[in-house]
Write an enzyme that holds these catalytic residues in place. Sequence first.
Site, PDB file in Angstrom:
ATOM      1  N   GLY A 176       0.839  -1.214   0.000  1.00  0.00           N
ATOM      2  CA  GLY A 176       0.000   0.000   0.000  1.00  0.00           C
ATOM      3  C   GLY A 176       0.861   1.246   0.000  1.00  0.00           C
ATOM      4  O   GLY A 176       1.826   1.332   0.761  1.00  0.00           O
TER       5      GLY A 176
ATOM      6  N   ARG B 202       0.764  -5.107  -5.330  1.00  0.00           N
ATOM      7  CA  ARG B 202       0.819  -6.282  -4.446  1.00  0.00           C
ATOM      8  C   ARG B 202       1.053  -7.481  -5.349  1.00  0.00           C
ATOM      9  O   ARG B 202       0.410  -7.614  -6.380  1.00  0.00           O
ATOM     10  CB  ARG B 202      -0.492  -6.444  -3.687  1.00  0.00           C
ATOM     11  CG  ARG B 202      -0.773  -5.259  -2.766  1.00  0.00           C
ATOM     12  CD  ARG B 202      -1.770  -5.615  -1.688  1.00  0.00           C
ATOM     13  NE  ARG B 202      -2.181  -4.428  -0.944  1.00  0.00           N
ATOM     14  CZ  ARG B 202      -1.512  -3.924   0.086  1.00  0.00           C
ATOM     15  NH1 ARG B 202      -0.395  -4.487   0.495  1.00  0.00           N
ATOM     16  NH2 ARG B 202      -1.965  -2.857   0.707  1.00  0.00           N
TER      17      ARG B 202
ATOM     18  N   GLY C 221       5.639  -1.953   3.861  1.00  0.00           N
ATOM     19  CA  GLY C 221       5.185  -2.449   5.157  1.00  0.00           C
ATOM     20  C   GLY C 221       5.552  -3.909   5.363  1.00  0.00           C
ATOM     21  O   GLY C 221       6.543  -4.411   4.804  1.00  0.00           O
ATOM     22  N   ASP C 222       4.704  -4.556   6.124  1.00  0.00           N
ATOM     23  CA  ASP C 222       4.942  -5.931   6.551  1.00  0.00           C
ATOM     24  C   ASP C 222       5.272  -6.891   5.398  1.00  0.00           C
ATOM     25  O   ASP C 222       6.282  -7.598   5.424  1.00  0.00           O
ATOM     26  CB  ASP C 222       3.650  -6.362   7.272  1.00  0.00           C
ATOM     27  CG  ASP C 222       3.823  -7.625   8.026  1.00  0.00           C
ATOM     28  OD1 ASP C 222       4.814  -7.728   8.770  1.00  0.00           O
ATOM     29  OD2 ASP C 222       2.987  -8.531   7.852  1.00  0.00           O
TER      30      ASP C 222
ATOM     31  N   THR D  65       4.454   2.669   5.550  1.00  0.00           N
ATOM     32  CA  THR D  65       3.071   2.178   5.558  1.00  0.00           C
ATOM     33  C   THR D  65       2.259   3.046   6.508  1.00  0.00           C
ATOM     34  O   THR D  65       2.775   3.473   7.547  1.00  0.00           O
ATOM     35  CB  THR D  65       2.985   0.707   6.014  1.00  0.00           C
ATOM     36  OG1 THR D  65       1.603   0.403   6.318  1.00  0.00           O
ATOM     37  CG2 THR D  65       3.807   0.402   7.244  1.00  0.00           C
TER      38      THR D  65
ATOM     39  N   ASP E 115       0.014   1.892   8.281  1.00  0.00           N
ATOM     40  CA  ASP E 115      -0.482   1.018   9.360  1.00  0.00           C
ATOM     41  C   ASP E 115       0.332   1.086  10.655  1.00  0.00           C
ATOM     42  O   ASP E 115      -0.147   0.649  11.696  1.00  0.00           O
ATOM     43  CB  ASP E 115      -0.489  -0.446   8.888  1.00  0.00           C
ATOM     44  CG  ASP E 115      -1.444  -0.668   7.729  1.00  0.00           C
ATOM     45  OD1 ASP E 115      -2.364   0.132   7.555  1.00  0.00           O
ATOM     46  OD2 ASP E 115      -1.250  -1.658   6.988  1.00  0.00           O
TER      47      ASP E 115
ATOM     48  N   ASP F 151       2.871  -0.754  11.518  1.00  0.00           N
ATOM     49  CA  ASP F 151       2.948  -2.131  12.024  1.00  0.00           C
ATOM     50  C   ASP F 151       4.317  -2.774  11.800  1.00  0.00           C
ATOM     51  O   ASP F 151       4.427  -3.989  11.652  1.00  0.00           O
ATOM     52  CB  ASP F 151       1.843  -2.994  11.373  1.00  0.00           C
ATOM     53  CG  ASP F 151       1.970  -3.066   9.858  1.00  0.00           C
ATOM     54  OD1 ASP F 151       2.796  -2.335   9.280  1.00  0.00           O
ATOM     55  OD2 ASP F 151       1.237  -3.856   9.250  1.00  0.00           O
TER      56      ASP F 151
ATOM     57  N   ARG G  31     -18.064  14.766  13.480  1.00  0.00           N
ATOM     58  CA  ARG G  31     -18.620  15.168  14.778  1.00  0.00           C
ATOM     59  C   ARG G  31     -19.601  16.329  14.593  1.00  0.00           C
ATOM     60  O   ARG G  31     -20.651  16.377  15.237  1.00  0.00           O
ATOM     61  CB  ARG G  31     -17.495  15.554  15.742  1.00  0.00           C
ATOM     62  CG  ARG G  31     -17.962  15.737  17.168  1.00  0.00           C
ATOM     63  CD  ARG G  31     -16.815  16.142  18.070  1.00  0.00           C
ATOM     64  NE  ARG G  31     -15.936  15.036  18.445  1.00  0.00           N
ATOM     65  CZ  ARG G  31     -16.256  14.105  19.335  1.00  0.00           C
ATOM     66  NH1 ARG G  31     -17.424  14.108  19.920  1.00  0.00           N
ATOM     67  NH2 ARG G  31     -15.404  13.148  19.630  1.00  0.00           N
TER      68      ARG G  31
ATOM     69  N   MET H 281      -8.391   2.301   8.408  1.00  0.00           N
ATOM     70  CA  MET H 281      -7.520   1.202   7.975  1.00  0.00           C
ATOM     71  C   MET H 281      -6.590   0.784   9.113  1.00  0.00           C
ATOM     72  O   MET H 281      -6.743   1.239  10.247  1.00  0.00           O
ATOM     73  CB  MET H 281      -6.720   1.634   6.750  1.00  0.00           C
ATOM     74  CG  MET H 281      -7.542   1.650   5.477  1.00  0.00           C
ATOM     75  SD  MET H 281      -6.497   2.016   4.053  1.00  0.00           S
ATOM     76  CE  MET H 281      -7.582   1.490   2.733  1.00  0.00           C
ATOM     77  N   GLY H 282      -5.614  -0.040   8.777  1.00  0.00           N
ATOM     78  CA  GLY H 282      -4.651  -0.480   9.780  1.00  0.00           C
ATOM     79  C   GLY H 282      -4.344  -1.961   9.703  1.00  0.00           C
ATOM     80  O   GLY H 282      -3.450  -2.455  10.376  1.00  0.00           O
ATOM     81  N   ARG H 283      -5.160  -2.665   8.950  1.00  0.00           N
ATOM     82  CA  ARG H 283      -5.008  -4.121   8.821  1.00  0.00           C
ATOM     83  C   ARG H 283      -5.065  -4.768  10.202  1.00  0.00           C
ATOM     84  O   ARG H 283      -6.080  -4.698  10.850  1.00  0.00           O
ATOM     85  CB  ARG H 283      -3.689  -4.438   8.107  1.00  0.00           C
ATOM     86  CG  ARG H 283      -3.703  -5.761   7.369  1.00  0.00           C
ATOM     87  CD  ARG H 283      -2.340  -6.117   6.876  1.00  0.00           C
ATOM     88  NE  ARG H 283      -1.950  -5.298   5.756  1.00  0.00           N
ATOM     89  CZ  ARG H 283      -2.109  -5.637   4.484  1.00  0.00           C
ATOM     90  NH1 ARG H 283      -2.669  -6.775   4.179  1.00  0.00           N
ATOM     91  NH2 ARG H 283      -1.720  -4.843   3.522  1.00  0.00           N
TER      92      ARG H 283
ATOM     93  N   ILE I   4      -8.825   7.213   0.989  1.00  0.00           N
ATOM     94  CA  ILE I   4      -8.455   8.615   1.209  1.00  0.00           C
ATOM     95  C   ILE I   4      -7.341   8.702   2.268  1.00  0.00           C
ATOM     96  O   ILE I   4      -6.512   9.612   2.258  1.00  0.00           O
ATOM     97  CB  ILE I   4      -9.714   9.415   1.608  1.00  0.00           C
ATOM     98  CG1 ILE I   4      -9.494  10.883   1.373  1.00  0.00           C
ATOM     99  CG2 ILE I   4     -10.147   9.141   3.028  1.00  0.00           C
ATOM    100  CD1 ILE I   4     -10.776  11.699   1.429  1.00  0.00           C
ATOM    101  N   GLN I   5      -7.311   7.696   3.164  1.00  0.00           N
ATOM    102  CA  GLN I   5      -6.313   7.692   4.248  1.00  0.00           C
ATOM    103  C   GLN I   5      -4.884   7.507   3.738  1.00  0.00           C
ATOM    104  O   GLN I   5      -3.929   7.785   4.438  1.00  0.00           O
ATOM    105  CB  GLN I   5      -6.617   6.557   5.239  1.00  0.00           C
ATOM    106  CG  GLN I   5      -7.916   6.738   5.981  1.00  0.00           C
ATOM    107  CD  GLN I   5      -8.381   5.442   6.633  1.00  0.00           C
ATOM    108  OE1 GLN I   5      -8.065   5.176   7.775  1.00  0.00           O
ATOM    109  NE2 GLN I   5      -9.139   4.635   5.903  1.00  0.00           N
TER     110      GLN I   5
HETATM  111  O1  F6P Z   1      -1.223  -1.674   4.333  1.00  0.00           O
HETATM  112  C1  F6P Z   1      -1.869  -0.487   4.016  1.00  0.00           C
HETATM  113  C2  F6P Z   1      -3.346  -0.732   3.793  1.00  0.00           C
HETATM  114  O2  F6P Z   1      -3.934   0.489   3.413  1.00  0.00           O
HETATM  115  C3  F6P Z   1      -4.095  -1.383   4.956  1.00  0.00           C
HETATM  116  O3  F6P Z   1      -4.417  -0.456   5.954  1.00  0.00           O
HETATM  117  C4  F6P Z   1      -5.287  -1.971   4.251  1.00  0.00           C
HETATM  118  O4  F6P Z   1      -5.827  -3.057   4.977  1.00  0.00           O
HETATM  119  C5  F6P Z   1      -4.699  -2.437   2.959  1.00  0.00           C
HETATM  120  O5  F6P Z   1      -3.536  -1.646   2.724  1.00  0.00           O
HETATM  121  C6  F6P Z   1      -5.585  -2.337   1.755  1.00  0.00           C
HETATM  122  O6  F6P Z   1      -4.917  -2.941   0.697  1.00  0.00           O
HETATM  123  P1  F6P Z   1      -5.279  -2.833  -0.837  1.00  0.00           P
HETATM  124  O7  F6P Z   1      -4.680  -1.558  -1.358  1.00  0.00           O
HETATM  125  O8  F6P Z   1      -4.618  -4.032  -1.443  1.00  0.00           O
HETATM  126  O9  F6P Z   1      -6.764  -2.844  -0.939  1.00  0.00           O
END
Ligand code: F6P
Length: 273
Positions: free
Chosen positions: A10, A71, A101-102, A124, A126, A128, A153, A168-170, A249-250
């Site tokens: 990501g 990916r 990331g991971d 990343t 996340d 993580d 809010r 997000m955050g997995r 958007i995040q």
């Molecule tokens: O690892 C970053 C992330 O945005 C996670 O927070 C989320 O679960 C994942 O990637 C989404 O992945 P993709 O872009 O493959 O939908």
Amino acid sequence: MKIAVLTSGGDAPGMNAAIRAVVRTGQVYGHEVFGVKNGYKGLVDGEFIALTHQSVSGMLSRGGTFLGTSRLPEFKEEKVRQIAVDNLKKFDIDALVTIGGDGTYHGAMELNKMGIKTIGLPGTIDNDIAGTDFTIGFATAVETIVDAIDKLRDTSNSHQRVSIIEVMGRRSGDLAVFAGICGGAEFIITPENPVDKNHMMEEIRKYKNEGRRHAVVVITEKLFDVHALAKEISETSGFSSRATVLGYIQRGGSPCPDDRILGSLGSYALNGK
Ligand code: F6P
């Protein structure tokens, strides 16, 4: 040396700052730096481009990754990684810098076992990755989420609603925790701290009886069907409720100063050694 750099998984704000740091530090030490397009996929497809001081001009403030990312689940297969290793050798690459990331770190570790010198930079949203307090992109994503919470809010208060915000955050709850605290969320639900739903429902009903006008629930993705949860709250608490899934958007936007600094510390990936 000939150094290759790639971004994988990501995208995250500050990845471009990290590539820039690798390229410019590499040049200071007399290395040639090559960018690999679209993450590990580009390694397998042999997509290498020469990067110069000029190629990374203006990149510090740009979101996303100009090298592209992807990916590639097939990279878990040794025969696919072998193609990448062969390409790295064909292009005479001495070392590979991976930003991600991971999954990216796992890929780099496997390449290392196959004889490729690799170094990872934690990129990343996340947060993580072990061995660093913060990952490149996390602070910007927190800012984006906090901005969304503040806005939600406003409308929650106007309509007397419970706003559920899925972030997000997995498998990591850090985005929810940091943004939830900054946004003054009444509930923060994460993989590390799952909520007792009955207790939360009870509290929300209590809020209603106390005359509160709204509540904010921030929740890490994949834990609940947030729309079903909103329906349940609407049916049982006296508040109406709506769920907002913040989604991709995040991951976007210009990196905040903290992420530009963290990305720029990518220069330590080379550091002359
Ligand atoms: O690892 C970053 C992330 O945005 C996670 O927070 C989320 O679960 C994942 O990637 C989404 O992945 P993709 O872009 O493959 O939908």
